[in-house]
Design an enzyme around this catalytic site. Structure first.
Site, PDB file in Angstrom:
ATOM      1  N   LYS A   1      25.579 -14.359  25.754  1.00 36.13           N
ATOM      2  CA  LYS A   1      26.872 -13.892  25.254  1.00 36.13           C
ATOM      3  C   LYS A   1      27.297 -14.394  23.949  1.00 36.13           C
ATOM      4  CE  LYS A   1      28.534 -12.845  30.133  1.00 36.13           C
ATOM      5  NZ  LYS A   1      29.664 -12.916  30.823  1.00 36.13           N
TER       6      LYS A   1
ATOM      7  N   LYS B   1      17.117  -6.857  32.210  1.00 34.18           N
ATOM      8  CA  LYS B   1      17.998  -6.615  33.487  1.00 34.18           C
ATOM      9  C   LYS B   1      18.688  -5.448  33.223  1.00 34.18           C
ATOM     10  CE  LYS B   1      21.922  -9.587  33.584  1.00 34.18           C
ATOM     11  NZ  LYS B   1      22.688 -10.207  34.430  1.00 34.18           N
TER      12      LYS B   1
ATOM     13  N   LYS C   1      25.636  -3.996  33.667  1.00 37.60           N
ATOM     14  CA  LYS C   1      26.633  -2.940  33.417  1.00 37.60           C
ATOM     15  C   LYS C   1      27.136  -3.259  31.962  1.00 37.60           C
ATOM     16  CE  LYS C   1      29.414  -6.562  35.883  1.00 37.60           C
ATOM     17  NZ  LYS C   1      30.059  -7.033  37.299  1.00 37.60           N
TER      18      LYS C   1
HETATM   19  P1  AMP Z   1      27.614  -9.689  37.554  1.00 29.89           P
HETATM   20  O1  AMP Z   1      27.463  -8.263  37.381  1.00 29.89           O
HETATM   21  O2  AMP Z   1      26.638 -10.062  36.188  1.00 29.89           O
HETATM   22  O3  AMP Z   1      28.626 -10.383  37.586  1.00 29.89           O
HETATM   23  O4  AMP Z   1      26.521 -10.004  38.531  1.00 29.89           O
HETATM   24  C1  AMP Z   1      27.110 -10.030  40.070  1.00 29.89           C
HETATM   25  C2  AMP Z   1      26.144 -10.250  40.918  1.00 29.89           C
HETATM   26  O5  AMP Z   1      24.896  -9.490  40.916  1.00 29.89           O
HETATM   27  C3  AMP Z   1      25.215 -11.708  40.835  1.00 29.89           C
HETATM   28  O6  AMP Z   1      24.737 -12.384  41.809  1.00 29.89           O
HETATM   29  C4  AMP Z   1      24.051 -11.210  39.634  1.00 29.89           C
HETATM   30  O7  AMP Z   1      22.881 -12.429  39.910  1.00 29.89           O
HETATM   31  C5  AMP Z   1      23.734 -10.065  40.364  1.00 29.89           C
HETATM   32  N1  AMP Z   1      23.053  -9.071  39.351  1.00 29.89           N
HETATM   33  C6  AMP Z   1      23.408  -8.699  38.486  1.00 29.89           C
HETATM   34  N2  AMP Z   1      22.718  -7.940  37.511  1.00 29.89           N
HETATM   35  C7  AMP Z   1      21.332  -7.798  38.301  1.00 29.89           C
HETATM   36  C8  AMP Z   1      20.360  -7.205  38.426  1.00 29.89           C
HETATM   37  N3  AMP Z   1      19.801  -6.596  37.437  1.00 29.89           N
HETATM   38  N4  AMP Z   1      18.985  -7.493  39.314  1.00 29.89           N
HETATM   39  C9  AMP Z   1      19.615  -8.355  40.609  1.00 29.89           C
HETATM   40  N5  AMP Z   1      20.677  -8.967  40.560  1.00 29.89           N
HETATM   41  C10 AMP Z   1      21.625  -8.803  39.748  1.00 29.89           C
END
Ligand code: AMP
Ligand code: TRP
Length: 358
Positions: A113, A226, A229
């Site tokens: 980040k 990955k 969003k």
């Molecule tokens: P975030 O959107 O980064 O706050 O992630 C929320 C949850 O979704 C966390 O447990 C992340 O590890 C999981 N997560 C986010 N992106 C991915 C992805 N591309 N594949 C698998 N898990 C994800």
């Protein structure tokens, strides 16, 4: 018999996507019967990057709605908003006093980040030499990296300590997350052990819970990154709110590898990712999917994949509509009241250990 505790959370920033569902929420739903489950919308984490207040309020409720529409049952779990339990921030402060800068500088999410957009290009450094300001062109990545880190918000740097507080406050044993969060759970373990050693046994040492296939759903436009969003292109992800046409368009445009056979292999990372999505949503093992498409090509496979995604997303979106804001807020407030005594008890214990008068 006492059930083991799980805890997890998602930030209310941006649209949730299939990676969030397959990597995290799907497991929560599966685990909620077996474990004493606490799920949180982590708004304190969200403000580590700039947020519009109105949008933040909207997204906090929307994330909770996604939990509910995915099948998280508020009768079985506690569901709440992080900022409703001030003990999270308080415990984070106390853990700050045992966390080290070097622990946090190692966190790849922070580095990513802080370094967003950084490609080690040349820059101009103003340097004072013998009283004179000299503009010096530099390619010292280290100097430039350090500069970017200095400019980064303290909240973003401290983010994993707050996450550790979330987890440790509830004697959590398992933390179901995607792969990108495992490093933060390692840090949580380090901080818990350090505290326990210094002040006596206080915290349960948690473990990450990931699933082999779902933990890392990759971008549809680039299988080396990955699904995220915050991706630059909307063709990176399938949002849980995408309509049927958008889903079809995105899957049609998804990158594939050279060759035309449907093979599940590390040599075909783009296809492997698509097969993973197919498999997770249909419960058909990858090898079985391979067999099904023997002699067929990408077009057939993609058409079916789009149908599978749509048949998941449609009923999901129908359920989303069932929840109005008031109903969700009521569930979230009730969830906060359920966990409040646990949080207070643990924080009091920590305060006593540290030497505070309570
Ligand atoms: P975030 O959107 O980064 O706050 O992630 C929320 C949850 O979704 C966390 O447990 C992340 O590890 C999981 N997560 C986010 N992106 C991915 C992805 N591309 N594949 C698998 N898990 C994800
Ligand atoms: N950092 C997590 C993410 O970005 C969200 C989070 C905050 C979390 N606190 C947590 C996840 C505690 C699990 C447990 O996805």
């Amino acid at each position: 018999m006492n059930k083991k505790r799980i805890f997890s959370g998602i930030q209310p920033s941006g649209n949730l996507h299939l990676g969030n569902y397959l990597g995290a929420i799907k497991n929560w739903v599966k685990l909620q019967d077996e474990y004493d489950s606490i799920f949180c919308v982590v708004d304190l984490h969200a403000i580590t990057v700039p947020q519009d207040p109105e949008r933040l309020r909207r997204q906090t409720l929307d994330v909770a709605k996604v939990y509910l529409a995915s099948g998280i049952d508020p009768e079985k779990c506690s569901l709440f908003i992080q900022s409703h339990i001030s003990e999270h921030a308080e415990l984070a402060w106390m853990l700050n006093t045992i966390a080290k800068m070097q622990d946090l500088l190692k966190m790849s999410q922070f580095v990513d980040k802080a370094m967003k957009g950084f490609d080690g290009r040349r820059g101009v450094l103003k340097k004072k030499i013998e009283g004179q300001i000299i503009n010096r062109e530099v390619l010292f990545e280290e100097e430039t990296e350090q500069y970017l880190i200095y400019k980064t918000g303290v909240g973003l740097f401290d983010y994993p300590v707050l996450m550790a507080a979330d987890i440790l406050l509830y004697d959590t044993e398992l933390v179901p997350v995607g792969k990108d969060q495992v490093q933060h759970i390692e840090l949580t373990r380090t901080l818990a052990n350090r505290f326990n050693k210094k002040f006596g046994d206080t915290f349960v040492i948690p473990k990450p819970y990931t699933t082999e296939v779902g933990q890392n759903i990759m971008g549809l436009d680039d299988p080396t990154k990955k699904m995220s969003k915050s991706a630059a292109s909307e063709y990176n992800y399938i949002a849980l709110t995408d309509d049927k046409e958008t889903v079809k368009r995105k899957i049609k445009k998804a990158v594939t590898d050279s060759g035309s056979e449907i093979i599940y292999s590390n040599d075909k990372p783009a296809l492997k990712n698509l097969i993973n999505i197919y498999s997770l949503l249909s419960d058909i093992p990858a090898k079985e999917i391979e067999k099904r498409y023997k002699g067929k090509g990408y077009a057939d496979f993609k058409t079916d994949l789009a149908d599978i995604v749509v048949s998941f997303i449609r009923p999901f979106q129908e359920k989303l509509k069932e929840y109005d804001d008031e109903k969700v807020l009521e569930i979230l407030r009730a969830g906060a009241e359920k966990v409040r005594p646990l949080a207070k008890k643990k924080l009091d214990e920590v305060k006593k250990r540290i030497g505070f008068i309570i």
